[in-house]
Design an enzyme around this catalytic site. Structure first.
Site, PDB file in Angstrom:
ATOM      1  N   LEU A 107      17.163 -30.241  47.752  1.00 34.23           N
ATOM      2  CA  LEU A 107      16.756 -28.835  47.754  1.00 34.23           C
ATOM      3  C   LEU A 107      16.403 -28.356  46.359  1.00 34.23           C
ATOM      4  CD1 LEU A 107      19.522 -27.346  50.074  1.00 34.23           C
ATOM      5  CD2 LEU A 107      17.110 -27.618  50.624  1.00 34.23           C
ATOM      6  N   GLY A 108      17.087 -28.907  45.405  1.00 38.49           N
ATOM      7  CA  GLY A 108      16.833 -28.474  44.032  1.00 38.49           C
ATOM      8  C   GLY A 108      17.714 -29.231  43.062  1.00 38.49           C
ATOM      9  N   ARG A 109      17.478 -28.943  41.796  1.00 39.30           N
ATOM     10  CA  ARG A 109      18.237 -29.599  40.731  1.00 39.30           C
ATOM     11  C   ARG A 109      18.938 -28.557  39.899  1.00 39.30           C
ATOM     12  NH1 ARG A 109      18.806 -34.303  38.518  1.00 39.30           N
ATOM     13  NH2 ARG A 109      17.961 -35.955  39.816  1.00 39.30           N
ATOM     14  N   GLY A 110      20.178 -28.820  39.549  1.00 35.45           N
ATOM     15  CA  GLY A 110      20.893 -27.909  38.663  1.00 35.45           C
ATOM     16  C   GLY A 110      21.125 -28.592  37.334  1.00 35.45           C
ATOM     17  N   SER A 111      21.920 -27.965  36.482  1.00 30.58           N
ATOM     18  CA  SER A 111      22.160 -28.527  35.146  1.00 30.58           C
ATOM     19  C   SER A 111      22.930 -29.838  35.214  1.00 30.58           C
ATOM     20  CB  SER A 111      22.971 -27.548  34.311  1.00 30.58           C
ATOM     21  OG  SER A 111      22.562 -26.257  34.511  1.00 30.58           O
ATOM     22  N   PHE A 112      23.787 -29.988  36.208  1.00 32.48           N
ATOM     23  CA  PHE A 112      24.658 -31.172  36.220  1.00 32.48           C
ATOM     24  C   PHE A 112      24.454 -32.080  37.425  1.00 32.48           C
ATOM     25  CE2 PHE A 112      27.087 -27.504  34.486  1.00 32.48           C
ATOM     26  CZ  PHE A 112      26.895 -27.831  33.155  1.00 32.48           C
ATOM     27  N   ASP A 155      23.842 -13.641  36.315  1.00 34.87           N
ATOM     28  CA  ASP A 155      22.675 -14.522  36.356  1.00 34.87           C
ATOM     29  C   ASP A 155      21.734 -14.179  37.512  1.00 34.87           C
ATOM     30  OD1 ASP A 155      21.168 -16.455  35.177  1.00 34.87           O
ATOM     31  OD2 ASP A 155      22.204 -18.150  36.100  1.00 34.87           O
ATOM     32  N   LYS A 200      26.173 -29.575  46.930  1.00 33.24           N
ATOM     33  CA  LYS A 200      25.906 -29.670  45.491  1.00 33.24           C
ATOM     34  C   LYS A 200      26.718 -30.835  44.941  1.00 33.24           C
ATOM     35  CE  LYS A 200      25.632 -25.909  42.468  1.00 33.24           C
ATOM     36  NZ  LYS A 200      26.075 -24.851  41.683  1.00 33.24           N
TER      37      LYS A 200
HETATM   38  N1  LIG Z   1      23.242 -22.890  49.204  1.00 35.73           N
HETATM   39  C1  LIG Z   1      22.003 -23.283  48.940  1.00 35.73           C
HETATM   40  N2  LIG Z   1      21.064 -23.259  49.888  1.00 35.73           N
HETATM   41  C2  LIG Z   1      19.792 -23.664  49.641  1.00 35.73           C
HETATM   42  N3  LIG Z   1      19.369 -24.120  48.458  1.00 35.73           N
HETATM   43  C3  LIG Z   1      20.262 -24.172  47.465  1.00 35.73           C
HETATM   44  C4  LIG Z   1      21.621 -23.767  47.643  1.00 35.73           C
HETATM   45  N4  LIG Z   1      22.282 -23.932  46.483  1.00 35.73           N
HETATM   46  C5  LIG Z   1      21.378 -24.412  45.620  1.00 35.73           C
HETATM   47  N5  LIG Z   1      20.167 -24.551  46.181  1.00 35.73           N
HETATM   48  C6  LIG Z   1      18.950 -25.056  45.534  1.00 35.73           C
HETATM   49  O1  LIG Z   1      19.305 -25.935  44.483  1.00 35.73           O
HETATM   50  C7  LIG Z   1      18.850 -25.411  43.223  1.00 35.73           C
HETATM   51  C8  LIG Z   1      19.917 -25.672  42.159  1.00 35.73           C
HETATM   52  O2  LIG Z   1      21.123 -25.080  42.580  1.00 35.73           O
HETATM   53  P1  LIG Z   1      22.090 -24.305  41.597  1.00 35.73           P
HETATM   54  O3  LIG Z   1      21.281 -23.357  40.781  1.00 35.73           O
HETATM   55  O4  LIG Z   1      23.222 -23.730  42.345  1.00 35.73           O
HETATM   56  O5  LIG Z   1      22.619 -25.520  40.751  1.00 35.73           O
HETATM   57  P2  LIG Z   1      23.336 -25.433  39.390  1.00 35.73           P
HETATM   58  O6  LIG Z   1      23.818 -26.800  39.041  1.00 35.73           O
HETATM   59  O7  LIG Z   1      24.351 -24.365  39.425  1.00 35.73           O
HETATM   60  O8  LIG Z   1      22.144 -25.039  38.481  1.00 35.73           O
HETATM   61  P3  LIG Z   1      22.071 -24.159  37.205  1.00 35.73           P
HETATM   62  O9  LIG Z   1      21.616 -25.084  36.164  1.00 35.73           O
HETATM   63  O10 LIG Z   1      21.012 -23.116  37.546  1.00 35.73           O
HETATM   64  O11 LIG Z   1      23.414 -23.576  36.980  1.00 35.73           O
HETATM   65  C9  LIG Z   1      18.583 -23.933  43.469  1.00 35.73           C
HETATM   66  O12 LIG Z   1      17.577 -23.425  42.646  1.00 35.73           O
HETATM   67  C10 LIG Z   1      18.169 -23.908  44.938  1.00 35.73           C
HETATM   68  O13 LIG Z   1      16.802 -24.187  45.062  1.00 35.73           O
END
Ligand SMILES: Nc1ncnc2c1ncn2[C@@H]1O[C@H](COP(=O)(O)OP(=O)(O)OP(=O)(O)O)[C@@H](O)[C@H]1O
Length: 439
Positions: A135-140, A256, A159
């Site tokens: 779905l996506g990528r976060g920092s970790f 945020d 996640k």
């Molecule tokens: N509950 C969810 N439902 C659908 N998509 C999600 C959900 N949580 C995260 N995503 C997708 O994954 C991506 C990264 O998630 P998220 O921002 O929570 O990760 P993170 O590791 O906390 O990143 P960040 O670096 O922004 O802190 C989001 O931009 C979103 O597209």
């Protein structure tokens, strides 16, 4: 049944066992001493009487075992094994428990580090799901859409964060705080729930609510479709306002609010995700960490002074401004440091309703005395007058039907569009603050 009854009844074939127990508990010497003392006290002289008394006493003891005197060894409760000190710059600097004390740690330090927010043994774990797509990528790490093994219809977001990354970026406390805040929050229709968290040797997992038939996050929707209609912005804005107010009422400052942290379901309802910068903060208290996403950062945060919950309303103002105009309200698209943020040259959006223009002027006023800083004021603002917030929380409105009916696209090709923007996501001036109370 008969067996059970006989077993419980003393004086039968279990006598021997009972004696054994007694010897174990009281010790034979103590037992003998006890009887002799009683015999002496009662002044029983004849050998025959002594024997008869002994046997009667023994029988009595066997018949009323609960009256037997027992010597319990009450040991003082062991003090909890000392926690490793969280000096976690990276793997090398981490102060590992000494080898001599190793036995005290039933679990390795890199698992211990993430307890109790991420349990090591969890009934729900990564084997309970099938990962379907990213779905996506976060920092970790990465967020996946997953379905439960026994119920493929039910979708979740999982996640998966790499411990090594977290430790090397010195964000242990940050991820633990994120998990604990999200898990302790009561349910709200516009905030993604965290159902469970756990860890393996290498990864942290969070099982999150996935918006039904998700259409992605607001940023990708904005990129695909361009500006949203005011009607859609009103509904999405009201849903986010309701979520932010709920967080503030639960003593949480979010810090945020941005397009990337809002995902929509198939009906266009918003769901706030990513509590990476959230912090517990009681009403009336303030904090001082410079963190957030630069382009959404309020002047109060950027100035380095202390601030409170109201900074979330500023970021919501920026988000709504972008949704309608496609540009940042202030010329900060290139900013890479909070000291470079400029809060000048704001101009009220043109070509929109008077209500929306006024809302932006109020939410994005640099002076706090003129700024809209609370849900009560936002709720009463003419732009949201047509919204019944109780109905909104029951999901009686359908924002999806309004998305795509944009009537406002004059700013689309402006220099300051988001496409050109250099994002500094989750900017924080001094990561070390994660390790003290100021964060
Ligand atoms: N509950 C969810 N439902 C659908 N998509 C999600 C959900 N949580 C995260 N995503 C997708 O994954 C991506 C990264 O998630 P998220 O921002 O929570 O990760 P993170 O590791 O906390 O990143 P960040 O670096 O922004 O802190 C989001 O931009 C979103 O597209």
């Amino acid at each position: 049944m008969g067996n059970v009854a006989t077993r419980k009844r003393p004086g039968c074939h279990h006598t021997a066992r009972s004696d054994e127990n007694e010897e174990e508990e009281d010790g034979p010497a103590r037992k003998r001493l006890g009887l002799q003392k009683i015999i002496q006290k009662m002044n029983i002289r004849s050998k025959h009487h002594k024997l008869a008394f002994k046997s009667r006493l023994q029988k009595l003891k066997n018949c009323r075992p609960h009256l037997k005197r027992r010597t319990y060894k009450v040991e003082e409760a062991d003090p909890r094994p000392p926690l490793p000190r969280f000096i976690v710059d990276d793997y090398d600097n981490y102060e590992k428990p000494e080898t001599a004390n190793r036995k005290e740690f039933a679990i390795p330090w890199f698992e211990h580090l993430f307890l109790p927010e991420f349990p090591t043994r969890s009934v729900i774990n990564e084997k309970s799901f099938i990962l379907e797509r990213q779905l996506g990528r976060g920092s970790f790490g990465v967020v996946y859409c997953a379905s439960a093994i026994h119920d493929s219809e039910r979708k979740f977001a999982i996640k998966m964060q790499e411990k090594r990354e977290i430790i090397s970026k010195r964000a242990v406390l940050q991820v633990k705080r994120e998990a604990s805040i999200q898990r302790l929050l009561p349910a709200h229709p516009f905030i993604a729930r965290t159902y469970s968290t756990w860890q393996t040797r290498t990864h942290l997992y969070s099982l999150l609510q996935y918006p039904t038939g998700s259409t992605g996050d607001l940023f990708s929707i904005w990129r695909q479709r361009g500006s949203l209609s005011e009607a859609a912005i009103r509904l999405i804005g009201a849903e986010l306002a309701s979520a932010i107010d709920f967080l503030h009422r639960n003593d949480v400052i979010y810090r945020d609010v941005k397009l990337e942290n809002v995902v929509l379901d198939q009906w266009g309802h918003a769901l706030l995700i990513d509590f990476g910068l959230a912090k517990k903060l009681k009403p009336g208290c303030s904090t001082g960490t410079i963190c957030g996403t630069l382009q959404y950062m309020s002047p109060d945060v950027a100035s380095g002074h202390t601030y409170s919950h109201y900074v979330d309303w500023w970021s919501l103002g920026v988000l709504l401004h972008i949704l309608l105009t496609g540009i940042y309200p202030y010329p900060n698209s290139e900013a890479t440091h909070h000291a470079n943020l400029k809060f000048i040259d704001y101009s009220t959006p043109i070509g929109c309703s008077r209500e929306f223009a006024n809302l932006m002027d109020r939410m994005l006023a640099v002076s706090q005395t003129h700024r809209l800083c609370s849900f009560t004021v936002l709720h009463a603002h003419p732009f949201f007058r047509s919204i019944n917030f109780s109905k909104l929380e029951q999901k009686d409105y359908t924002p999806a039907s309004e998305i795509g009916n944009a009537e406002y696209d004059t700013y689309q090709q402006n220099d300051e569009t988001l496409d050109d923007a250099l994002f500094k996501e989750n900017y924080d001036f001094d990561r070390f603050d994660y390790f003290n109370d100021r964060f």
